[in-house]
Design an enzyme around this catalytic site. Sequence first.
Site, short mmCIF file in Angstrom:
data_model
loop_
_atom_site.label_atom_id
_atom_site.label_comp_id
_atom_site.label_asym_id
_atom_site.label_seq_id
_atom_site.Cartn_x
_atom_site.Cartn_y
_atom_site.Cartn_z
N VAL A 17 -14.73 -26.79 36.69
CA VAL A 17 -14.49 -25.38 36.38
C VAL A 17 -15.43 -24.49 37.20
O VAL A 17 -15.00 -23.52 37.83
CB VAL A 17 -14.70 -25.10 34.87
N ALA A 46 -26.85 -22.77 39.52
CA ALA A 46 -27.86 -23.75 39.09
C ALA A 46 -27.19 -25.09 38.81
O ALA A 46 -26.22 -25.16 38.04
CB ALA A 46 -28.59 -23.25 37.85
N LYS A 106 -17.51 -25.26 24.20
CA LYS A 106 -17.01 -25.36 22.82
C LYS A 106 -18.00 -26.04 21.89
O LYS A 106 -18.13 -25.68 20.73
CB LYS A 106 -15.67 -26.08 22.77
N GLY A 135 -8.07 -23.63 27.14
CA GLY A 135 -8.11 -23.32 28.57
C GLY A 135 -7.68 -21.91 28.88
O GLY A 135 -8.26 -20.95 28.34
N ILE A 137 -5.03 -20.31 28.07
CA ILE A 137 -4.15 -19.62 27.12
C ILE A 137 -4.96 -18.57 26.37
O ILE A 137 -5.95 -18.89 25.73
CB ILE A 137 -3.53 -20.59 26.10
N GLY A 188 -4.96 -39.16 35.21
CA GLY A 188 -6.00 -38.14 35.13
C GLY A 188 -5.91 -37.27 33.89
O GLY A 188 -6.65 -36.29 33.77
N GLU A 191 -10.03 -38.99 30.34
CA GLU A 191 -11.25 -39.34 31.05
C GLU A 191 -11.53 -40.84 30.92
O GLU A 191 -10.95 -41.53 30.09
CB GLU A 191 -12.42 -38.54 30.47
N LYS A 206 -12.82 -27.13 18.59
CA LYS A 206 -11.95 -25.96 18.79
C LYS A 206 -11.45 -25.42 17.45
O LYS A 206 -11.32 -24.20 17.27
CB LYS A 206 -10.79 -26.34 19.71
N GLY A 308 -7.35 -27.49 32.62
CA GLY A 308 -7.71 -27.98 33.94
C GLY A 308 -8.82 -27.12 34.52
O GLY A 308 -9.19 -26.09 33.94
#
Lengths: 433, 433
Positions: A17, A46, A106, A135, A137, A188, A191, A206, A308
């Site tokens: 991200v 950083a 989160k 994400g 939305i 993908g 994970e 969430k 994503g």
Amino acid sequence: MNEPRIVRVALLGAGSVGSQVARLLLEQADTFAQRAGARLELVGIAVRDPKRKRDTDLPAELFTDDAETLILQADFVIELMGGIEPARTLITQALESGADVVTANKALLANHGPELFALAERVGAQLHYEAAVAGAIPILRPLRENLAGDRIERVLGIVNGTTNYILDRMHTKGDSFEESLRIATELGYAEADPTADIEGFDAQHKAAILASIAFHTNVKLEDVYCEGITGVSIDQINDAKRAGFVVKLLAICERAVEASGTESVSARVYPALVPESHPLASVHGGNNAVFVESAAAGSLMFYGAGAGGVETASAVLGDLVTAARRHVLGGPGLGESMDANLPHRPISEVDTRFQIALAVTDEPGALAKIATTFAEHAVSIATLEQTNDGDRASLVIVTHRATEGALQALVAALESSSAIHEVQGVLRVEGSN
Amino acid sequence: MNEPRIVRVALLGAGSVGSQVARLLLEQADTFAQRAGARLELVGIAVRDPKRKRDTDLPAELFTDDAETLILQADFVIELMGGIEPARTLITQALESGADVVTANKALLANHGPELFALAERVGAQLHYEAAVAGAIPILRPLRENLAGDRIERVLGIVNGTTNYILDRMHTKGDSFEESLRIATELGYAEADPTADIEGFDAQHKAAILASIAFHTNVKLEDVYCEGITGVSIDQINDAKRAGFVVKLLAICERAVEASGTESVSARVYPALVPESHPLASVHGGNNAVFVESAAAGSLMFYGAGAGGVETASAVLGDLVTAARRHVLGGPGLGESMDANLPHRPISEVDTRFQIALAVTDEPGALAKIATTFAEHAVSIATLEQTNDGDRASLVIVTHRATEGALQALVAALESSSAIHEVQGVLRVEGSN
């Protein structure tokens, strides 16, 4: 024309991200300057190891391992490191130094939201975290602002793309959980260590955030009941399918009215049967969607891709550009109103319907015995399907509404009943009456 | 605890939305006070005839016919009269007197948005109008704020419940347009004079507002091309259905890149074929939905009920409570950024696909002749279906992408071709490549 103002932006973290956020900040600088009324200048990024070879074209001189110093140079801090520490300490330092903060974290929000909200309010800073749920939305701002004059009754969210991919594959292709997980990993969608997704922990975080905003109540992470999808069998999916349902991992946030008239909030995560006709049933693959029921607006649904890298970057930059505009125009952040402060309703008191799969013995009168056991526990049967495979019969029962407590007592009784070989599985039903 | 602040609210109009807003302001006063940080006190309701017998329990002393005086007593003015005048004059007076404004007035915004935005910005007031598009569905704030850091490519909206009800009925029940309209009127989905809905004017206003926000460009109402659904025949619906499409009245807002590299904006309203697999295809009955495609966030959809009285009141009150909180905390409204200022792309240059229904003569070689005519106009055929009814053949052709200009020339040529009895209908195709 006057020289435009400068808003200095520090980025913490350069993962999937963070690197997208940095790229877009540099590429779209002119556009963002027009929209925000100020140039958003990326003053540094950083990371743990600034010398590491990275798969991006970002200027090497932006990287630093000194987050604490970087923060002091910034009007805005974007935190995309994830996890509790050092994110919590750095965001606290940023707010205390007068910076506004945008985060997608989160875990931090679900665990330490209230202390961060209080700090931001005290110093008059903005704290935004739209990217933390679903994400790209838009869901937190619509709940907080668009529905500020409404009464939200229930939020049902498909907020984890990995589990939706797996369950959708089981439903549409008939693959087992293990096979679907293997393919999700290959493609993908999952994970290498999928625990946080398949055990429901990601959705649990969430749910805590969604419930807190929807009900203006600090809903604690540990008060969100959580079951993942590792126990969902292909038989359960097929039983559900035959009965006109689709199995989805749902984050459920619900306002309940106790017998006494006082209200309470239930937040929970589990795989649930959703009627095929429900808008959530047609959310396929790795997509996310949040379905909201409110008193005046009725039913709303927000739908889009899961989290994503570039999608989440969109949400982060939406917060940043909007907050930068606010920063330029003046005035503090709106803060979070947690004033309703409703009590927590434990899972044992939650009312739902259930799908129960039973392997029945060939004892005469088994069905009558089972029906009696249901009746004794005041759990009423809505539909019952019996299939025979040789001398072994299976029953799939969908109940009317019952409390979780009644269900647990019923299952215990069924397990010790001579009419039953095995309670093969129990799933809850949501989105129907 | 301190005595809470008071924010004085004046309401202009007491129709189906206004009376719900007033009712909820009175009933939910305590809740709204907590959320906004100030009591929202309804100081009066301006209507044409205060003495008229009304179907509500609202206190008679709130009603007045003197809107101008009422405005001067208010911190917030909620305008729900609709139409251009006197709404325009009253909102202008309200902003000039220092009040913040919430309105649901799509006609006013589509015609005079820029002058009102400029005035609000000049005086530092807030001007909110989420309720003007798609009722309670949060769409303007998400476009403006959540997607502020993204690049919106296209917005496809089902923003008129009446026409969606009619087209959905034609598709699912096979009723004619006239019969579907009759039933829509009976059930209250259509007004006694349905012109504004079925001719697309209502959607045209909403398209102008959506395009202006999505593309940071003042899109004028007269630049929004508009066709309604009165010409849609049941044959066209059935042709579409056989080819895997559903017909929807769409408000389309699109960013286009000219050959020269400069960008432009197209906004248009017409009935269009949407692939059955597209999320908009499953928006049934009187519901609304807005589908957004953007560079980073990908595809998003916002779905919910159309603009009923209480649903629209939810959107108005969301604006009011959020804006009141901002009012209490300080700082001006964010304003509308119209800085991209992209040029208008005329309908003749818009690229889409088309479904063309033709009644063919029994002339030998008719099909070859027709194919040649298509080729001469550089319109390429994607699919062709021929049906024979006695000696009369019908062709339904779906084309690849072509400009509207090429299509118009093609249709003119087809109409004068000896191979063709009649061009029975042309509909555009959206949501596919």
